[in-house]
Design a protein around this motif. Structure first.
Motif, PDB file in Angstrom:
ATOM      1  N   ASP A   1      -2.119  13.063 -18.555  1.00 62.81           N
ATOM      2  CA  ASP A   1      -0.666  12.999 -18.395  1.00 62.81           C
ATOM      3  C   ASP A   1      -0.228  13.738 -17.133  1.00 62.81           C
ATOM      4  O   ASP A   1       0.593  13.239 -16.365  1.00 62.81           O
ATOM      5  N   VAL A   2      -0.772  14.934 -16.948  1.00 66.53           N
ATOM      6  CA  VAL A   2      -0.376  15.731 -15.783  1.00 66.53           C
ATOM      7  C   VAL A   2      -0.748  14.988 -14.496  1.00 66.53           C
ATOM      8  O   VAL A   2       0.035  14.921 -13.553  1.00 66.53           O
ATOM      9  N   ARG A   3      -1.942  14.394 -14.494  1.00 63.20           N
ATOM     10  CA  ARG A   3      -2.375  13.646 -13.307  1.00 63.20           C
ATOM     11  C   ARG A   3      -1.387  12.510 -13.003  1.00 63.20           C
ATOM     12  O   ARG A   3      -1.016  12.278 -11.866  1.00 63.20           O
ATOM     13  N   GLN A   4      -0.957  11.813 -14.063  1.00 62.81           N
ATOM     14  CA  GLN A   4      -0.016  10.702 -13.864  1.00 62.81           C
ATOM     15  C   GLN A   4       1.336  11.204 -13.362  1.00 62.81           C
ATOM     16  O   GLN A   4       1.975  10.560 -12.532  1.00 62.81           O
ATOM     17  N   GLU A   5       1.762  12.360 -13.880  1.00 66.06           N
ATOM     18  CA  GLU A   5       3.047  12.904 -13.451  1.00 66.06           C
ATOM     19  C   GLU A   5       2.986  13.309 -11.981  1.00 66.06           C
ATOM     20  O   GLU A   5       3.955  13.149 -11.245  1.00 66.06           O
ATOM     21  N   ILE A   6       1.839  13.822 -11.555  1.00 70.69           N
ATOM     22  CA  ILE A   6       1.682  14.188 -10.144  1.00 70.69           C
ATOM     23  C   ILE A   6       1.794  12.944  -9.256  1.00 70.69           C
ATOM     24  O   ILE A   6       2.485  12.949  -8.235  1.00 70.69           O
ATOM     25  N   THR A   7       1.146  11.864  -9.690  1.00 68.79           N
ATOM     26  CA  THR A   7       1.253  10.599  -8.955  1.00 68.79           C
ATOM     27  C   THR A   7       2.715  10.169  -8.860  1.00 68.79           C
ATOM     28  O   THR A   7       3.191   9.722  -7.818  1.00 68.79           O
ATOM     29  N   ARG A   8       3.442  10.362  -9.974  1.00 68.34           N
ATOM     30  CA  ARG A   8       4.841   9.945 -10.005  1.00 68.34           C
ATOM     31  C   ARG A   8       5.690  10.787  -9.052  1.00 68.34           C
ATOM     32  O   ARG A   8       6.518  10.260  -8.307  1.00 68.34           O
ATOM     33  N   ILE A   9       5.472  12.101  -9.058  1.00 67.28           N
ATOM     34  CA  ILE A   9       6.239  12.967  -8.152  1.00 67.28           C
ATOM     35  C   ILE A   9       5.949  12.579  -6.699  1.00 67.28           C
ATOM     36  O   ILE A   9       6.860  12.486  -5.877  1.00 67.28           O
ATOM     37  N   ASN A  10       4.680  12.324  -6.401  1.00 64.48           N
ATOM     38  CA  ASN A  10       4.328  11.908  -5.038  1.00 64.48           C
ATOM     39  C   ASN A  10       5.079  10.647  -4.637  1.00 64.48           C
ATOM     40  O   ASN A  10       5.532  10.517  -3.510  1.00 64.48           O
ATOM     41  N   ARG A  11       5.195   9.714  -5.592  1.00 66.23           N
ATOM     42  CA  ARG A  11       5.882   8.469  -5.269  1.00 66.23           C
ATOM     43  C   ARG A  11       7.370   8.715  -5.035  1.00 66.23           C
ATOM     44  O   ARG A  11       7.966   8.143  -4.118  1.00 66.23           O
ATOM     45  N   ILE A  12       7.972   9.575  -5.855  1.00 62.31           N
ATOM     46  CA  ILE A  12       9.396   9.873  -5.676  1.00 62.31           C
ATOM     47  C   ILE A  12       9.633  10.521  -4.317  1.00 62.31           C
ATOM     48  O   ILE A  12      10.561  10.157  -3.587  1.00 62.31           O
ATOM     49  N   VAL A  13       8.771  11.463  -3.957  1.00 63.40           N
ATOM     50  CA  VAL A  13       8.903  12.131  -2.656  1.00 63.40           C
ATOM     51  C   VAL A  13       8.791  11.101  -1.527  1.00 63.40           C
ATOM     52  O   VAL A  13       9.592  11.095  -0.584  1.00 63.40           O
TER      53      VAL A  13
ATOM     54  N   LEU B   1      12.008   9.008  -1.357  1.00 63.12           N
ATOM     55  CA  LEU B   1      13.138   9.780  -0.815  1.00 63.12           C
ATOM     56  C   LEU B   1      13.005   9.934   0.696  1.00 63.12           C
ATOM     57  O   LEU B   1      13.967   9.732   1.438  1.00 63.12           O
ATOM     58  N   LEU B   2      11.795  10.264   1.150  1.00 61.81           N
ATOM     59  CA  LEU B   2      11.590  10.463   2.583  1.00 61.81           C
ATOM     60  C   LEU B   2      11.743   9.163   3.351  1.00 61.81           C
ATOM     61  O   LEU B   2      12.324   9.116   4.425  1.00 61.81           O
ATOM     62  N   GLU B   3      11.204   8.093   2.770  1.00 60.63           N
ATOM     63  CA  GLU B   3      11.290   6.785   3.414  1.00 60.63           C
ATOM     64  C   GLU B   3      12.751   6.355   3.548  1.00 60.63           C
ATOM     65  O   GLU B   3      13.138   5.730   4.529  1.00 60.63           O
ATOM     66  N   THR B   4      13.575   6.726   2.555  1.00 59.71           N
ATOM     67  CA  THR B   4      14.995   6.397   2.611  1.00 59.71           C
ATOM     68  C   THR B   4      15.708   7.251   3.657  1.00 59.71           C
ATOM     69  O   THR B   4      16.523   6.760   4.434  1.00 59.71           O
ATOM     70  N   ALA B   5      15.349   8.537   3.688  1.00 60.17           N
ATOM     71  CA  ALA B   5      16.027   9.457   4.612  1.00 60.17           C
ATOM     72  C   ALA B   5      15.635   9.165   6.054  1.00 60.17           C
ATOM     73  O   ALA B   5      16.453   9.269   6.963  1.00 60.17           O
ATOM     74  N   ARG B   6      14.357   8.819   6.236  1.00 59.85           N
ATOM     75  CA  ARG B   6      13.895   8.590   7.607  1.00 59.85           C
ATOM     76  C   ARG B   6      12.882   7.446   7.643  1.00 59.85           C
ATOM     77  O   ARG B   6      11.678   7.667   7.523  1.00 59.85           O
ATOM     78  N   PRO B   7      13.391   6.211   7.785  1.00 62.21           N
ATOM     79  CA  PRO B   7      12.495   5.047   7.760  1.00 62.21           C
ATOM     80  C   PRO B   7      11.480   5.107   8.890  1.00 62.21           C
ATOM     81  O   PRO B   7      11.800   5.543   9.991  1.00 62.21           O
ATOM     82  N   ARG B   8      10.238   4.695   8.598  1.00 62.42           N
ATOM     83  CA  ARG B   8       9.219   4.626   9.650  1.00 62.42           C
ATOM     84  C   ARG B   8       9.436   3.370  10.474  1.00 62.42           C
ATOM     85  O   ARG B   8       9.770   2.319   9.923  1.00 62.42           O
TER      86      ARG B   8
END
Ligand SMILES: Nc1ncnc2c1ncn2[C@@H]1O[C@H](COP(=O)(O)OP(=O)(O)O)[C@@H](O)[C@H]1O
Ligand SMILES: [Mg+2]
Length: 219
Positions: free
Chosen positions: A38-50, A53-60
């Motif tokens: 579960d913790v591993r999956q939650e880490i994957t999820r947080i990474n995706r949210i980050v 958010l970054l992609e929205t704030a500053r598109p590549r």
């Protein structure tokens, strides 16, 4: 913004490493193994949210190269299958062997497909069946992603591409807005049809020959 990403990702990587070690040392019968997963999956999820958010704030800026769209899509499908392993969901891929090369940013189109596939997985109730199909139609390469999930109420349809619009308790509402932005930068478009209780279909059109100078290059 890149600094902020590191500030969040580095401690997360630390946690992931510790979890990995704890997991390795647990006896095979330990019930704590489930928690580690579960913790591993939650880490994957947080990474995706980050990332979202970054992609929205500053598109590549787009990095466009001619390439086989079948391959780009296949990679995203494989990743999505991994995410769906614990669920009764099948993801079928129908490639188009006759598809011409498409000028595209494979990382970013990969992201588009992954966002559509994760939504399809999350919309699935019971036995999920997701179909991904590549086609060529006139001047466009076409990627169709259809699911047999819960569908989208007609009154929600106008909102789903808006940033931060989500109907999920744990959603960011950024997936489709990012997807649409990336596809439009390729001078393509996304269309959606949905039937409540029966499923949804997202169709991505990418032109084979967008006028080179016209492909958006962000500064
Ligand atoms: N395949 C789908 N089936 C049903 N609803 C969907 C699907 N894809 C998107 N949606 C709806 O569109 C909303 C926005 O999607 P998205 O931008 O990816 O944000 P999020 O997934 O974080 O909610 C979702 O909350 C959901 O209501
Ligand atoms: Mg989403």
């Amino acid at each position: 913004a890149a600094g902020l990403a590191h500030e969040i990702r580095n401690p997360l990587a630390g946690i992931a490493g510790v979890i990995e070690i704890i997991g390795r040392d647990l006896p095979p019968t330990s019930t704590a193994r489930g928690v580690v997963k579960d913790v591993r999956q939650e880490i994957t999820r947080i990474n995706r949210i980050v990332s979202d958010l970054l992609e929205t704030a500053r598109p590549r800026p787009l990095q466009v190269r001619p390439g086989d769209l079948n391959t780009t899509v296949e990679h995203a499908v494989m990743l999505a299958r991994q995410q769906a392993l614990s669920k009764p969901i099948t993801i079928d891929l129908k490639k188009d062997p006759a598809l011409q090369e498409v000028n595209h940013d494979s990382d970013q189109i990969h992201q588009v497909l992954l966002n559509l596939l994760l939504n399809a997985i999350q919309a699935s109730e019971g036995k999920g069946s997701i179909q991904v199909e590549l086609q060529h139609r006139d001047e466009n390469a076409v990627i169709v992603v259809s699911d047999n999930g819960r569908g989208i109420p007609p009154e929600h349809l106008p909102n789903i591409f808006r940033p931060f619009y989500t109907t999920k308790g744990n959603g960011t509402g950024l997936g489709l807005s990012l997807a649409r932005r990336i596809v439009e930068e390729h001078r393509g478009r996304i269309e959606v049809t949905s039937s409540l209780g029966h499923g949804s279909k997202f169709v991505v059109f990418l032109p084979f020959h967008p006028p080179a100078a016209e492909i958006a290059q962000n500064d």
